[in-house]
Design a protein around this motif. Structure first.
Motif, PDB file in Angstrom:
ATOM      1  N   SER A  55       0.837  -1.203   0.000  1.00  0.00           N
ATOM      2  CA  SER A  55       0.000   0.000   0.000  1.00  0.00           C
ATOM      3  C   SER A  55       0.871   1.252   0.000  1.00  0.00           C
ATOM      4  CB  SER A  55      -0.921   0.031   1.227  1.00  0.00           C
ATOM      5  OG  SER A  55      -1.735  -1.097   1.235  1.00  0.00           O
ATOM      6  N   LEU A 107       2.364   1.630  -3.481  1.00  0.00           N
ATOM      7  CA  LEU A 107       1.331   2.029  -4.441  1.00  0.00           C
ATOM      8  C   LEU A 107       0.906   3.480  -4.210  1.00  0.00           C
ATOM      9  CD1 LEU A 107      -0.324   0.622  -6.690  1.00  0.00           C
ATOM     10  CD2 LEU A 107      -2.111   0.247  -5.015  1.00  0.00           C
ATOM     11  N   TYR A 108       0.791   3.842  -2.946  1.00  0.00           N
ATOM     12  CA  TYR A 108       0.408   5.208  -2.567  1.00  0.00           C
ATOM     13  C   TYR A 108       1.427   6.214  -3.116  1.00  0.00           C
ATOM     14  CZ  TYR A 108      -0.161   9.213   0.601  1.00  0.00           C
ATOM     15  OH  TYR A 108      -0.321  10.470   1.121  1.00  0.00           O
ATOM     16  N   LEU A 126       0.526   8.989  -5.953  1.00  0.00           N
ATOM     17  CA  LEU A 126       0.638  10.405  -5.604  1.00  0.00           C
ATOM     18  C   LEU A 126       1.682  11.101  -6.469  1.00  0.00           C
ATOM     19  CD1 LEU A 126      -0.888  12.073  -3.501  1.00  0.00           C
ATOM     20  CD2 LEU A 126       1.080  11.894  -1.998  1.00  0.00           C
ATOM     21  N   TYR A 144       0.228  11.389 -10.168  1.00  0.00           N
ATOM     22  CA  TYR A 144      -0.854  12.372 -10.248  1.00  0.00           C
ATOM     23  C   TYR A 144      -0.319  13.790 -10.097  1.00  0.00           C
ATOM     24  CZ  TYR A 144      -5.039   9.452 -10.423  1.00  0.00           C
ATOM     25  OH  TYR A 144      -6.028   8.600 -10.821  1.00  0.00           O
ATOM     26  N   ARG A 197      -6.547  17.525  -9.240  1.00  0.00           N
ATOM     27  CA  ARG A 197      -7.968  17.829  -9.076  1.00  0.00           C
ATOM     28  C   ARG A 197      -8.811  16.549  -9.121  1.00  0.00           C
ATOM     29  NH1 ARG A 197      -6.442  19.235 -14.143  1.00  0.00           N
ATOM     30  NH2 ARG A 197      -7.806  18.646 -15.865  1.00  0.00           N
ATOM     31  N   TRP A 198      -8.204  15.468  -9.602  1.00  0.00           N
ATOM     32  CA  TRP A 198      -8.903  14.184  -9.589  1.00  0.00           C
ATOM     33  C   TRP A 198      -8.647  13.424  -8.289  1.00  0.00           C
ATOM     34  CZ3 TRP A 198     -12.588  13.288 -12.974  1.00  0.00           C
ATOM     35  CH2 TRP A 198     -12.576  14.035 -14.157  1.00  0.00           C
ATOM     36  N   LEU A 199      -7.855  14.009  -7.410  1.00  0.00           N
ATOM     37  CA  LEU A 199      -7.602  13.384  -6.110  1.00  0.00           C
ATOM     38  C   LEU A 199      -8.154  14.320  -5.026  1.00  0.00           C
ATOM     39  CD1 LEU A 199      -3.924  12.049  -6.194  1.00  0.00           C
ATOM     40  CD2 LEU A 199      -6.020  10.723  -6.271  1.00  0.00           C
ATOM     41  N   PRO A 200      -9.409  14.158  -4.666  1.00  0.00           N
ATOM     42  CA  PRO A 200     -10.008  15.113  -3.724  1.00  0.00           C
ATOM     43  C   PRO A 200      -9.305  15.180  -2.379  1.00  0.00           C
ATOM     44  CG  PRO A 200     -11.492  13.268  -4.178  1.00  0.00           C
ATOM     45  CD  PRO A 200     -10.341  13.116  -5.104  1.00  0.00           C
ATOM     46  N   ASN A 201      -8.553  14.147  -2.022  1.00  0.00           N
ATOM     47  CA  ASN A 201      -7.860  14.185  -0.725  1.00  0.00           C
ATOM     48  C   ASN A 201      -6.409  14.598  -0.836  1.00  0.00           C
ATOM     49  OD1 ASN A 201     -10.095  13.501   0.624  1.00  0.00           O
ATOM     50  ND2 ASN A 201      -9.478  11.423   1.147  1.00  0.00           N
ATOM     51  N   ALA A 202      -5.991  15.027  -2.012  1.00  0.00           N
ATOM     52  CA  ALA A 202      -4.612  15.515  -2.150  1.00  0.00           C
ATOM     53  C   ALA A 202      -4.706  16.824  -2.928  1.00  0.00           C
ATOM     54  CB  ALA A 202      -3.757  14.490  -2.882  1.00  0.00           C
ATOM     55  N   ASN A 250      -4.757  15.255   9.017  1.00  0.00           N
ATOM     56  CA  ASN A 250      -5.630  14.115   8.713  1.00  0.00           C
ATOM     57  C   ASN A 250      -5.250  13.612   7.321  1.00  0.00           C
ATOM     58  OD1 ASN A 250      -6.787  15.895   6.854  1.00  0.00           O
ATOM     59  ND2 ASN A 250      -8.392  16.508   8.281  1.00  0.00           N
ATOM     60  N   PHE A 251      -6.004  12.651   6.799  1.00  0.00           N
ATOM     61  CA  PHE A 251      -5.660  12.092   5.482  1.00  0.00           C
ATOM     62  C   PHE A 251      -5.531  13.201   4.438  1.00  0.00           C
ATOM     63  CE2 PHE A 251      -7.601   7.777   6.574  1.00  0.00           C
ATOM     64  CZ  PHE A 251      -6.358   7.209   6.738  1.00  0.00           C
ATOM     65  N   ASN A 297      -2.011  14.014   2.748  1.00  0.00           N
ATOM     66  CA  ASN A 297      -1.863  13.737   1.309  1.00  0.00           C
ATOM     67  C   ASN A 297      -1.510  15.018   0.551  1.00  0.00           C
ATOM     68  OD1 ASN A 297      -2.655  11.057   1.565  1.00  0.00           O
ATOM     69  ND2 ASN A 297      -4.808  11.532   1.271  1.00  0.00           N
TER      70      ASN A 297
END
Lengths: 326, 494
Positions: free
Chosen positions: A15, A18-19, A23, A26, A33-38, A155-156, A160
């Motif tokens: 993980s 892969l993360y 990241l 992207y 903008r396709w990664l709402p948490n980053a 937080n996440f 991120n």
């Protein structure tokens, strides 16, 4: 049990790898903008990059305008320039007192304004300011103050985003970023954003149907508003708070508007800070459809009207007199 | 404590670790302490309601057990005590203000003065779930279906078992009580299966449901700003949001219990593949549907009565089910609509079958199934409007405007230079809309596979590296796409 532990370690290791790959790719491909948490908004957003770059060159000005989008869309610095008043507009999207504090902590010593005019972003007073934090940090050098601003609510999403920002810095230094310019909006040196949309985007029906809501200030924002006041006091800078104009439809839908402003006024008065509400000024005649961009942002025509009144008010208050009004 | 919180990320592995390390005789105590801790993370003082409910039902159960089957009449007062106290708690916290408001409105209408005080009480989390679970225990003891539990600690654990305490599945004593006394050793396959289910549930909750919620809330919190297409999109999105929110919670609950060796009942079986409303209720919130079947529908006479009475029974059950969901007219209308669908479905079943045969639709099996699934989904969505709307007025506005304003919507879309642009109508960024569609597509694909195959067997048959990669991919998706700011589960309010 041993088998289970091995598999868990395997999944965690895989993980992490892969993360990092996702990241990295992207961020480098500009797909954040396709990664709402980053939410790395380096070089995007409403000219935050241009504004923060220009900020590095600003020193010893008369007035620093700071706050949310209501500032960068509402205060046209050219109005002040004409009267030989040096200003800079440091408004950024969704900026709350929490963010304002860190921006001032970072830059106040260098900018040395005589007066700071800060807006009361009504909708942001009950938020944690993290959206604005990420936007600012994405377009700013990663200094201790900026990292502290983000890390206070780790937080996440913030983790991120911060990692993605580090990756993009590694790939492209901040000074070499090419900004994506929003259509219809133009950056005016000094921090103001001018739009070519001169009619309200909302229909009469939409404005009529705005939902009634109440506003509040949470403990975090109250604490940081106090910290901003203290910081200005320590630096011997006069602080004035303003509530920029809203459409009457928007204001009327805030059920506790008067009570909120009154309470804030009392709170600030105790600290010797003036609060000016531009929604109760008879001389400022604004038309919902002609002077506003939406429910609560001025368009260039409205901004001009508001900026002239603000300039007159500040002149009357003696902007060149940097002694605290107690 | 929420399943999708950092606290649970620490709490759960700690509890599981201690659970398998502790000697068997102490495990019930660990789980009981863990369950109360889990609940008290929300409110400490409201745990007292759990204690009261537990003590009353334990006492009632034990008292009923003193009398034999032949002396059932002597059990009755204890059953009544259990039912009245449980329903009393539920009424006080959940329904009092609703009835008070309705009485006040009625009095105003009649010109009569009425002034009963309104309670400013916070609705205890999961109250409808645990009161129904304990009531079913008392009823089962009364009818002699189960023996009353003698061990107060085990019984308290049955009431408060943390995986299913606040949003079900509503367990039956016959299934759960026995398991709470069994010894469960660490089992690799069972633990990994439970964790897999938890991860899938978390994906459904934070990635699908909470992403969709952004757009659903935008429209449903201000419905009069919209008409036509955006109302349709928001309603369809809500259908998937509530499914993923609630079934996601159930998956996490079932998965968490499975890790420790407990089998909770299935609560959702891909409900949007139902070919009729009747089938939908066999697949949606199964633990509640079967509860109402066993403890309300059958005691009312079920279908072993004259036709009109049968239809009445069906309608009443759905009306009560709507009211169970919330003390609001919107939920009552939602329940009534489902009751009407069911009755109408039964009344017209033969005619619809004949019509399908006559026009030859039955020969086209797939098309016929598609039409049945599609029409069921549309009816369910129409009812969801009432479930989600904040007021009856909002729901009425949506139902009367959902098929209007298409010209305006289409002109907005066509006047824009963006190719794929329904998101413009929702006032959200393209990415938010496209990601929502993508995640719905993923959900439908996975559910379609599950409908035909046992996905667990499929995954287990994959090579180890591929399997681990799949799990990693799921974890990364949750971290990068999960919405962790919108943490509440919709069904917690019930």
């Amino acid at each position: 049990m041993k088998r289970f532990v091995i598999k868990i370690v395997g999944v965690i290791a895989l993980s992490i790898a892969l993360y990092a790959i996702v990241l990295f790719l992207y961020t480098l491909l500009g797909f954040n903008r396709w990664l709402p948490n980053a939410r790395n908004t380096t070089g995007r957003g409403y000219y935050t990059y241009s504004r923060l770059q220009e900020l590095q060159t600003i020193k010893n000005i008369d007035i620093l305008f700071i706050g949310s989008s209501h500032m960068y869309r509402g205060v046209d610095t050219r109005v002040f320039e004409k009267s030989n008043i040096s200003t800079f507009n440091l408004g950024t999207s969704g900026q709350t007192p929490y963010n304002t504090y860190y921006l001032l902590k970072e830059h106040l010593d260098r900018i040395r304004p005589k007066t700071i005019v800060m807006d009361v972003y009504l909708e942001g007073m009950d938020s944690d300011g993290m959206g604005a934090s990420i936007e600012i940090v994405s377009n700013h050098e990663l200094t201790d103050n900026m990292l502290e601003m983000v890390n206070k609510k780790l937080n996440f999403e913030t983790a991120n985003s911060l990692l993605s920002i580090y990756i993009s810095r590694f790939h492209t230094p901040l000074s070499e970023v090419i900004e994506v310019k929003p259509t219809n909006d133009y950056y005016i040196p000094g921090g103001y954003i001018e739009t070519n949309k001169l009619k309200n985007e909302l229909t009469e029906k939409q404005l009529k149907n705005l939902k009634s809501h109440s506003i509040a200030i949470n403990d975090l924002q109250k604490t940081y508003l106090n910290k901003v006041v203290e910081l200005c006091n320590e630096s011997n800078v006069r602080l004035i708070l303003i509530v920029p104009p809203l459409t009457k439809e928007f204001k009327n839908n805030i059920s506790n508007y008067e009570a909120f402003i009154n309470n804030l006024q009392i709170l600030l008065h105790e600290k010797g800070v003036l609060l000016i509400d531009y929604n109760n000024r008879e001389e400022l005649i604004l038309n919902t459809f002609e002077d506003f961009l939406d429910a609560n942002h001025l368009n260039p025509i409205g901004a001009l009207k508001f900026s002239y009144l603000l300039k007159n008010d500040l002149s009357e208050l003696g902007i060149n007199n940097h002694i605290q009004t107690k | 404590m929420l399943f999708n919180s950092f606290e649970f990320l620490v709490f759960f592995p700690t509890v599981v670790g201690l659970y398998f390390l502790l000697p068997y005789r102490f495990r019930w105590l660990l789980l009981l302490i863990a369950s109360y801790t889990f609940y008290m993370f929300w409110r400490v003082d409201y745990a007292i309601i759990l204690v009261i409910s537990t003590l009353i039902d334990y006492t009632c159960g034990r008292m009923m057990d003193r009398y034999s089957e032949e002396e059932r009449a002597r059990r009755k007062p204890w059953l009544w005590l259990s039912l009245v106290s449980n329903l009393g708690i539920l009424f006080t916290f959940k329904y009092y203000n609703f009835f008070n408001g309705a009485a006040s409105d009625l009095a105003n209408l009649l010109g009569v003065s009425y002034a009963a005080p309104a309670f400013e009480l916070l609705l205890p989390m999961g109250i409808s779930f645990y009161t129904f679970q304990t009531m079913s225990y008392s009823i089962d003891v009364y009818y002699g279906r189960i023996k009353a539990e003698k061990h107060l600690g085990i019984f308290a654990l049955f009431v408060t078992f943390f995986p299913q305490l606040v949003a079900g599945p509503i367990e039956r004593a016959g299934n759960l009580l026995g398991q709470l006394k069994q010894k469960h050793d660490f089992d690799y396959d069972r633990v990994t299966s439970g964790l897999r289910l938890m991860a899938w549930g978390l994906f459904k909750k934070v990635v699908v449901a909470d992403r969709l919620a952004i757009m659903v809330n935008q429209v449903y919190n201000n419905p009069t700003n919209y008409e036509g297409i955006p109302l349709i999109i928001a309603t369809v999105f809500f259908a998937f949001q509530i499914y993923c929110d609630f079934s996601g919670y159930s998956d996490m609950a079932i998965g968490a219990a499975r890790v420790m060796g407990f089998n909770l009942m299935e609560n959702f079986r891909r409900p949007y593949f139902s070919k009729s409303i009747k089938e939908f209720w066999g697949r949606w919130h199964i633990s509640l549907s079967t509860w109402f079947r066993d403890y309300l529908y059958i005691p009312l006479g079920g279908n072993r009565v004259v036709k009109w009475r049968w239809y009445y029974n069906i309608f009443i059950v759905f009306l009560v089910s709507g009211f169970w969901h919330g003390a609001n007219w919107t939920f009552l209308v939602w329940g009534a609509l489902h009751g009407f669908y069911q009755v109408f479905g039964e009344v017209t079943k033969r005619k619809r079958d004949n019509l399908a045969s006559q026009i030859g639709l039955k020969k086209w099996g797939s098309l016929y199934s598609f039409i049945q699934i599609g029409s069921t989904f549309v009816l369910v969505c129409l009812a969801w409007v009432f479930f989600r709307a904040n007021t009856i007025g909002d729901a009425w506005y949506i139902t009367t405007n959902i098929f209007m304003g298409f010209t305006e919507s289409l002109s907005t879309i066509t006047s824009s230079s963006v190719a794929f642009k329904y998101y413009i109508l929702l006032g959200k960024a393209k990415e938010v809309f496209v990601l929502a569609l993508l995640f719905i597509a993923v959900l439908i694909i996975i559910d379609s596979i599950q409908e035909r195959y046992r996905i667990k067997s499929l995954i287990v048959s994959y090579p180890s590296l591929l399997r681990l990669s799949l799990y990693s991919f799921l974890i990364i998706t949750i971290i990068l796409y999960g919405n962790f700011s919108n943490t509440e589960f919709i069904y917690f309010q019930f």
